[in-house]
Each structure stands twice: as C-alpha cells, then as structure tokens.
Design an enzyme around this catalytic site. Structure first.
Site, PDB file in Angstrom:
ATOM      1  N   GLU A  28      21.739  84.155  73.011  1.00 24.60           N
ATOM      2  CA  GLU A  28      23.073  84.570  72.534  1.00 24.60           C
ATOM      3  C   GLU A  28      23.358  83.983  71.162  1.00 24.60           C
ATOM      4  O   GLU A  28      24.037  84.617  70.344  1.00 24.60           O
ATOM      5  CB  GLU A  28      24.141  84.161  73.575  1.00 24.60           C
ATOM      6  CG  GLU A  28      24.068  85.066  74.799  1.00 24.60           C
ATOM      7  CD  GLU A  28      24.458  84.413  76.120  1.00 24.60           C
ATOM      8  OE1 GLU A  28      25.127  83.368  76.107  1.00 24.60           O
ATOM      9  OE2 GLU A  28      24.075  84.962  77.177  1.00 24.60           O
ATOM     10  N   ASN A  70      23.883  76.261  82.343  1.00 20.58           N
ATOM     11  CA  ASN A  70      24.484  76.625  81.054  1.00 20.58           C
ATOM     12  C   ASN A  70      25.785  77.355  81.370  1.00 20.58           C
ATOM     13  O   ASN A  70      25.768  78.519  81.758  1.00 20.58           O
ATOM     14  CB  ASN A  70      23.515  77.538  80.285  1.00 20.58           C
ATOM     15  CG  ASN A  70      24.149  78.114  79.022  1.00 20.58           C
ATOM     16  OD1 ASN A  70      25.200  77.656  78.582  1.00 20.58           O
ATOM     17  ND2 ASN A  70      23.506  79.128  78.443  1.00 20.58           N
ATOM     18  N   HIS A  89      19.395  79.465  72.193  1.00 24.16           N
ATOM     19  CA  HIS A  89      19.702  80.430  73.264  1.00 24.16           C
ATOM     20  C   HIS A  89      19.757  81.827  72.646  1.00 24.16           C
ATOM     21  O   HIS A  89      20.193  82.003  71.511  1.00 24.16           O
ATOM     22  CB  HIS A  89      21.045  80.074  73.924  1.00 24.16           C
ATOM     23  CG  HIS A  89      21.283  80.852  75.174  1.00 24.16           C
ATOM     24  ND1 HIS A  89      21.767  82.139  75.157  1.00 24.16           N
ATOM     25  CD2 HIS A  89      21.071  80.542  76.476  1.00 24.16           C
ATOM     26  CE1 HIS A  89      21.844  82.579  76.409  1.00 24.16           C
ATOM     27  NE2 HIS A  89      21.432  81.631  77.230  1.00 24.16           N
ATOM     28  N   LYS A 107      28.032  78.299  79.422  1.00 20.00           N
ATOM     29  CA  LYS A 107      28.465  79.212  78.335  1.00 20.00           C
ATOM     30  C   LYS A 107      29.965  79.015  78.070  1.00 20.00           C
ATOM     31  O   LYS A 107      30.472  77.912  78.215  1.00 20.00           O
ATOM     32  CB  LYS A 107      28.142  80.658  78.700  1.00 20.00           C
ATOM     33  CG  LYS A 107      26.697  80.843  79.160  1.00 20.00           C
ATOM     34  CD  LYS A 107      26.294  82.272  79.178  1.00 20.00           C
ATOM     35  CE  LYS A 107      24.925  82.396  79.811  1.00 20.00           C
ATOM     36  NZ  LYS A 107      24.339  83.708  79.658  1.00 20.00           N
ATOM     37  N   SER A 135      18.989  85.335  85.370  1.00 15.99           N
ATOM     38  CA  SER A 135      19.441  85.795  86.691  1.00 15.99           C
ATOM     39  C   SER A 135      18.760  85.056  87.840  1.00 15.99           C
ATOM     40  O   SER A 135      18.440  85.661  88.861  1.00 15.99           O
ATOM     41  CB  SER A 135      19.250  87.318  86.816  1.00 15.99           C
ATOM     42  OG  SER A 135      20.018  87.988  85.826  1.00 15.99           O
ATOM     43  N   GLY A 156      21.851  87.405  82.529  1.00 11.14           N
ATOM     44  CA  GLY A 156      23.156  87.940  82.920  1.00 11.14           C
ATOM     45  C   GLY A 156      23.114  89.388  83.395  1.00 11.14           C
ATOM     46  O   GLY A 156      24.152  90.022  83.550  1.00 11.14           O
ATOM     47  N   GLU A 196      13.254  82.476  78.635  1.00  7.30           N
ATOM     48  CA  GLU A 196      14.345  83.330  79.091  1.00  7.30           C
ATOM     49  C   GLU A 196      14.165  84.741  78.542  1.00  7.30           C
ATOM     50  O   GLU A 196      14.537  85.014  77.395  1.00  7.30           O
ATOM     51  CB  GLU A 196      15.685  82.779  78.595  1.00  7.30           C
ATOM     52  CG  GLU A 196      16.002  81.389  79.085  1.00  7.30           C
ATOM     53  CD  GLU A 196      17.510  81.139  79.157  1.00  7.30           C
ATOM     54  OE1 GLU A 196      17.974  80.769  80.232  1.00  7.30           O
ATOM     55  OE2 GLU A 196      18.208  81.351  78.155  1.00  7.30           O
TER      56      GLU A 196
HETATM   57  C1  PEP Z   1      21.296  81.849  80.442  1.00 15.35           C
HETATM   58  O1  PEP Z   1      22.174  82.354  79.769  1.00 15.35           O
HETATM   59  O2  PEP Z   1      20.673  80.880  80.003  1.00 15.35           O
HETATM   60  C2  PEP Z   1      21.000  82.458  81.743  1.00 15.35           C
HETATM   61  C3  PEP Z   1      19.854  82.189  82.291  1.00 15.35           C
HETATM   62  O3  PEP Z   1      21.978  83.252  82.278  1.00 15.35           O
HETATM   63  P1  PEP Z   1      21.955  83.950  83.726  1.00 15.35           P
HETATM   64  O4  PEP Z   1      21.436  82.945  84.709  1.00 15.35           O
HETATM   65  O5  PEP Z   1      23.391  84.320  83.987  1.00 15.35           O
HETATM   66  O6  PEP Z   1      21.054  85.136  83.608  1.00 15.35           O
END
Ligand code: PEP
Length: 250
Positions: A97, A9, A95, A11, A212, A173, A167
């Site tokens: 966000e 992703n 997601h 973003k 992460s 992040g 998630e």
């Molecule tokens: C995401 O935004 O779907 C995600 C998993 O981000 P990150 O790997 O940066 O934590």
C-alpha cells in the site's frame, strides 16, 4: 530453528477504545501460544497506548512505516528515533500500500530498511507481485528486484536475523490466499537467492507470508518449510482470529 513470528498490521484501523479491548483479548488468550513470537503494528498515534498496555508482556510492537530522514521539515513523517522513543522493536517497510499509494520505489524502501536497522529497529521488508505480474510469469523477477534493492544498498549481512514478508499484492485484503504450494515456491526462491550469497544468513532469515491469512488456512501455510509465520492484516483486528493464527504458528 527459526522462531515463528506472527505480526499484526492494523493499517489505519481502530480507536483508543478498540485498541484497548483488542489488546485485552490478545493478552487474555496468549497463554495458549507457547513458542511463536507475536507483534502488533498499530497506527502511530496509538503506539504510546500500546506500549503502556504491552510493556512487560511477551508481545512486541512496531511501526507501519518510517522516514528515511532523522528530523526536520517533513510534514506527517515519523522518524526511527521517534519509534525508538516508544520502544518499538519492529517497523514494516515497503508494504504494497505504501509502494502503490505513496509511490515508494525499491530504492526508497531499501533506504528505509537501512535507516531502521541503523537505529536498532528490525525492519519487516514487504515484497510481492501484482496479479498482472504473476499472470505474466514474472513473480520471481519482481521479488528478486525488490530484495536485491536492499542487498545492493546494504550487502547481504543486512538480512542477518532479518524479516521478510512475502505478500502477493493480489492476496492482500481480497480473501484470495495464495495456496501453500504457491507461497512455499516463492519463499523457497527468496531463501535460495539469499543462500546464494550467504548460507548462514538464509538459514536465520524469517520469511513471513501475508495475504488473507486466517485461522483456517494458517496451519497449512505456516506448515511449509520456508514459511516462518505471517504478516496479518484484517484478521489481526480480532483477538480470536489473531490468536487462532498464532496458535497455528506454534
Ligand atoms: C497486509 O496488509 O499486510 C495483509 C496481509 O492484509 P490481509 O491479511 O488483510 O490480506
């Protein structure tokens, strides 16, 4: 056997130039990845370039979001048919966000999931709890609510050959990865909830972990029985890191 999936992703990151060099790096290293499926979800303006660069390769691509509407006066929105015009296979829905910055409700996310499926896209349904919710002991309740919104709207068959990304919001992040045990516990809960309605749907459902994930923690996470790959944010922006995760998923 579920085929592992590693989806990037991106973003709101990148430029035409960085997209080209990232995909060049991924394509060069993909020979080492034997069985995992790979996908990237770029910002929508880069999808035509990604299609050009990935057509004929083993890497799929997709959108980061879609509208519940098919066309019309919805400034800034992207429809399912537009994603299909550029041969997207996947689209991320719900997601965290989008849920938090755009106030997307469980019901809106479920509608997006339904619209994507009706258009022949494979939605990657993101679900997960915040830190407060985990600390309050309500993780299962939250993911159940987010999952049930889709099942209530579409029935359990909507998850046949589906993809869910668990998630935990506190891990996205932040560098704070869920431990493999924490992640496995929630993944098993999700699969169990689906299995209570359909054993075969639960067996075929790919549940990715996101939050992460990096090359150095991917193997242990994806090694857990109910973790079928990853949805990768930050680490999907570097070819070496993304490939490291893909190799671990193999
Ligand atoms: C995401 O935004 O779907 C995600 C998993 O981000 P990150 O790997 O940066 O934590």
């Amino acid at each position: 056997m579920r085929r592992p999936l590693v989806a990037g992703n991106w973003k709101m990151n990148g430029s035409l130039e960085s997209v080209r060099s990232l995909l060049d790096g991924i394509k060069r290293g993909i020979g080492d990845v034997k069985s995992a499926e790979l996908a990237v979800c770029p910002p929508c303006v880069f999808i035509p370039e990604v299609q050009k660069l990935l057509s004929g390769s083993d890497i799929a691509w997709g959108g980061q979001d879609l509208s519940t509407e098919s066309s019309g006066a919805f400034t800034g929105e992207i429809s399912a048919s537009m994603l299909n015009d550029f041969a997207c296979k996947y689209v991320i829905v719900g997601h965290s966000e989008r849920r938090s910055y755009h106030a997307e409700s469980d019901q809106q996310v479920a509608s997006k999931y339904a619209v994507a499926r009706a258009a022949g896209l494979i939605p990657i349904l993101c679900i997960g709890e915040t830190l407060e919710e985990r600390e309050a002991g309500t993780t299962n309740e939250i993911v159940a609510r987010q999952l049930d919104a889709v099942i209530d709207l579409e029935g359990i068959d909507a998850l046949a050959n589906g993809v869910i990304a668990y998630e935990p919001v506190w891990a996205i992040g932040t560098g704070m990865t869920a431990t493999p045990e924490q992640a496995q516990e929630v993944h098993a809960f999700i699969r169990g909830r689906v299995a209570a309605k359909s054993g075969s749907v639960a067996q075929g459902l790919r549940i990715l972990y996101g939050g992460s994930m990096k090359p150095d923690n991917a193997r242990e996470l994806i090694g857990k029985p109910d973790i079928d790959g990853g949805l990768i944010g930050g680490a999907s922006l570097k070819a070496e890191d993304f490939l490291g995760i893909c190799t671990a998923a193999d």
